[in-house]
Design an enzyme around this catalytic site. Structure first.
Site, PDB file in Angstrom:
ATOM      1  N   MET A 261     -11.885  11.182  32.410  1.00 46.95           N
ATOM      2  CA  MET A 261     -12.177   9.901  33.052  1.00 46.95           C
ATOM      3  C   MET A 261     -13.665   9.580  33.032  1.00 46.95           C
ATOM      4  O   MET A 261     -14.306   9.391  34.073  1.00 46.95           O
ATOM      5  CB  MET A 261     -11.635   9.889  34.485  1.00 46.95           C
ATOM      6  CG  MET A 261     -10.149  10.181  34.569  1.00 46.95           C
ATOM      7  SD  MET A 261      -9.144   9.037  33.588  1.00 46.95           S
ATOM      8  CE  MET A 261      -9.335   7.544  34.553  1.00 46.95           C
ATOM      9  N   ARG A 262     -14.198   9.533  31.832  1.00 48.10           N
ATOM     10  CA  ARG A 262     -15.597   9.163  31.653  1.00 48.10           C
ATOM     11  C   ARG A 262     -15.695   8.158  30.512  1.00 48.10           C
ATOM     12  O   ARG A 262     -15.023   8.316  29.479  1.00 48.10           O
ATOM     13  CB  ARG A 262     -16.449  10.392  31.288  1.00 48.10           C
ATOM     14  CG  ARG A 262     -16.512  11.466  32.347  1.00 48.10           C
ATOM     15  CD  ARG A 262     -17.414  11.076  33.484  1.00 48.10           C
ATOM     16  NE  ARG A 262     -18.779  10.836  33.035  1.00 48.10           N
ATOM     17  CZ  ARG A 262     -19.701  10.224  33.770  1.00 48.10           C
ATOM     18  NH1 ARG A 262     -19.389   9.761  34.968  1.00 48.10           N
ATOM     19  NH2 ARG A 262     -20.939  10.053  33.307  1.00 48.10           N
ATOM     20  N   ILE A 263     -16.515   7.135  30.693  1.00 45.29           N
ATOM     21  CA  ILE A 263     -16.826   6.232  29.581  1.00 45.29           C
ATOM     22  C   ILE A 263     -17.921   6.892  28.755  1.00 45.29           C
ATOM     23  O   ILE A 263     -18.994   7.214  29.268  1.00 45.29           O
ATOM     24  CB  ILE A 263     -17.267   4.852  30.097  1.00 45.29           C
ATOM     25  CG1 ILE A 263     -16.108   4.170  30.831  1.00 45.29           C
ATOM     26  CG2 ILE A 263     -17.751   3.984  28.938  1.00 45.29           C
ATOM     27  CD1 ILE A 263     -16.472   2.844  31.471  1.00 45.29           C
TER      28      ILE A 263
ATOM     29  N   ARG B 213     -25.631   8.757  32.081  1.00 51.58           N
ATOM     30  CA  ARG B 213     -24.629   9.069  31.062  1.00 51.58           C
ATOM     31  C   ARG B 213     -25.226   9.772  29.845  1.00 51.58           C
ATOM     32  O   ARG B 213     -24.616  10.673  29.269  1.00 51.58           O
ATOM     33  CB  ARG B 213     -23.937   7.778  30.598  1.00 51.58           C
ATOM     34  CG  ARG B 213     -23.028   7.157  31.636  1.00 51.58           C
ATOM     35  CD  ARG B 213     -22.240   5.987  31.022  1.00 51.58           C
ATOM     36  NE  ARG B 213     -21.601   5.209  32.070  1.00 51.58           N
ATOM     37  CZ  ARG B 213     -20.464   5.545  32.658  1.00 51.58           C
ATOM     38  NH1 ARG B 213     -19.863   6.655  32.306  1.00 51.58           N
ATOM     39  NH2 ARG B 213     -19.947   4.790  33.597  1.00 51.58           N
TER      40      ARG B 213
ATOM     41  N   ASN C 107      -1.000  16.449  29.737  1.00 50.09           N
ATOM     42  CA  ASN C 107      -1.073  16.350  28.281  1.00 50.09           C
ATOM     43  C   ASN C 107      -1.685  17.610  27.675  1.00 50.09           C
ATOM     44  O   ASN C 107      -1.286  18.044  26.591  1.00 50.09           O
ATOM     45  CB  ASN C 107      -1.877  15.117  27.860  1.00 50.09           C
ATOM     46  CG  ASN C 107      -1.005  13.885  27.696  1.00 50.09           C
ATOM     47  OD1 ASN C 107       0.004  13.924  27.010  1.00 50.09           O
ATOM     48  ND2 ASN C 107      -1.378  12.799  28.346  1.00 50.09           N
TER      49      ASN C 107
ATOM     50  N   THR D 140     -13.582   4.981  19.084  1.00 49.85           N
ATOM     51  CA  THR D 140     -14.761   4.305  18.562  1.00 49.85           C
ATOM     52  C   THR D 140     -15.584   3.820  19.748  1.00 49.85           C
ATOM     53  O   THR D 140     -15.246   4.086  20.905  1.00 49.85           O
ATOM     54  CB  THR D 140     -14.365   3.114  17.672  1.00 49.85           C
ATOM     55  OG1 THR D 140     -13.655   2.156  18.469  1.00 49.85           O
ATOM     56  CG2 THR D 140     -13.490   3.561  16.504  1.00 49.85           C
TER      57      THR D 140
ATOM     58  N   ASP E  23     -11.014   1.973  24.350  1.00 51.58           N
ATOM     59  CA  ASP E  23      -9.584   1.880  24.048  1.00 51.58           C
ATOM     60  C   ASP E  23      -9.321   0.971  22.854  1.00 51.58           C
ATOM     61  O   ASP E  23      -8.276   0.331  22.764  1.00 51.58           O
ATOM     62  CB  ASP E  23      -8.794   1.369  25.269  1.00 51.58           C
ATOM     63  CG  ASP E  23      -8.876   2.313  26.464  1.00 51.58           C
ATOM     64  OD1 ASP E  23      -9.025   3.528  26.243  1.00 51.58           O
ATOM     65  OD2 ASP E  23      -8.791   1.837  27.603  1.00 51.58           O
TER      66      ASP E  23
ATOM     67  N   SER F 109      -0.196   5.135  23.397  1.00 49.04           N
ATOM     68  CA  SER F 109      -0.853   5.055  22.085  1.00 49.04           C
ATOM     69  C   SER F 109      -1.844   6.205  21.915  1.00 49.04           C
ATOM     70  O   SER F 109      -2.618   6.496  22.821  1.00 49.04           O
ATOM     71  CB  SER F 109      -1.641   3.740  21.956  1.00 49.04           C
ATOM     72  OG  SER F 109      -0.851   2.622  22.303  1.00 49.04           O
TER      73      SER F 109
END
Length: 216
Positions: A93-95, A68, A17, A144, A148, A139
């Site tokens: 790939m991280r929250i 985090r 992407n 926020t 997702d 999508s």
């Protein structure tokens, strides 16, 4: 509004992407400019894509931080050094912590390989097949604090074929990702897209809950 909209892209992997975004920003009429690519993995191939395009790169190894909050604080510092108007998640790939999301509220976009709100999280293609879905897709949404779950900007819808596997479905969804993500970034860079009090807005009008829909 500045002549160019500075964008920082966050990646963790191959960066397909990212490549679509790089290719789109090379167009003379595209107002977005990728000023940096930041990864939490030093071996992410997307860093090579960025370097080949002459884009600045940074690596922040999340394993080098105590949790985090510490990582996200360092990430904010690294991003803000480039003074971007927009931050784009492209396979990062991280929250993200709530504090990070709030810091970039209204200027943080993500792409997800499903027709949200369906199939948040991982293994979206297999889950769509197992559910017997006739349609699948991807999508783009504002980020926020809900994983997702932010307001949708644009979705691409593809039919599920009877002989589809998770791999074949993923390939066709990726093709759509490479079309709609540059489009959303361009809308933002042109000042047409923003996050309003009640959701995503395009050209001053609220987008539907599905975002702008493209069907193939």
């Amino acid at each position: 509004m500045p002549s160019a909209c500075n964008v920082v892209v966050l990646i963790s992997g191959s960066g397909s992407n990212l490549q679509a975004l790089i290719d789109s920003t090379r167009a003379s009429e595209q107002p977005a400019r990728i000023c940096a690519v930041i990864s939490n993995r030093a071996d992410a191939y997307g860093l090579e894509r960025a370097q080949a395009a002459g884009i600045a790169t940074r690596v922040l190894d999340h394993k080098a931080f105590e949790g985090r909050d510490a990582f996200d604080a360092a990430l904010i510092e690294a991003i803000d050094a480039f003074a971007p108007q927009l931050v784009v998640l492209a396979g990062f790939m991280r929250i993200l912590t709530p504090g990070f999301v709030r810091h970039y509220a209204g200027r943080l976009l993500n792409i997800h390989p499903s027709l949200l709100p369906k199939y948040k999280g991982l293994h979206t293609h297999q889950r769509a097949l197992e559910a017997g879905d006739r349609e699948h897709g991807c999508s783009v949404h504002f980020v926020t604090e809900e994983l997702d779950g932010g307001p949708l900007v644009v979705q691409a819808v593809i039919p599920v074929q009877t002989d589809d596997s998770a791999a074949s479905l993923a390939q066709r969804v990726h093709e759509q990702e490479h079309l709609i993500y540059p489009l959303a970034v361009r809308w933002f860079a042109e000042g047409r897209l923003h996050l309003g009090e009640h959701g995503a807005m395009l050209d001053g009008q609220p987008l539907p809950s599905t975002g702008h829909l493209f069907r193939t």
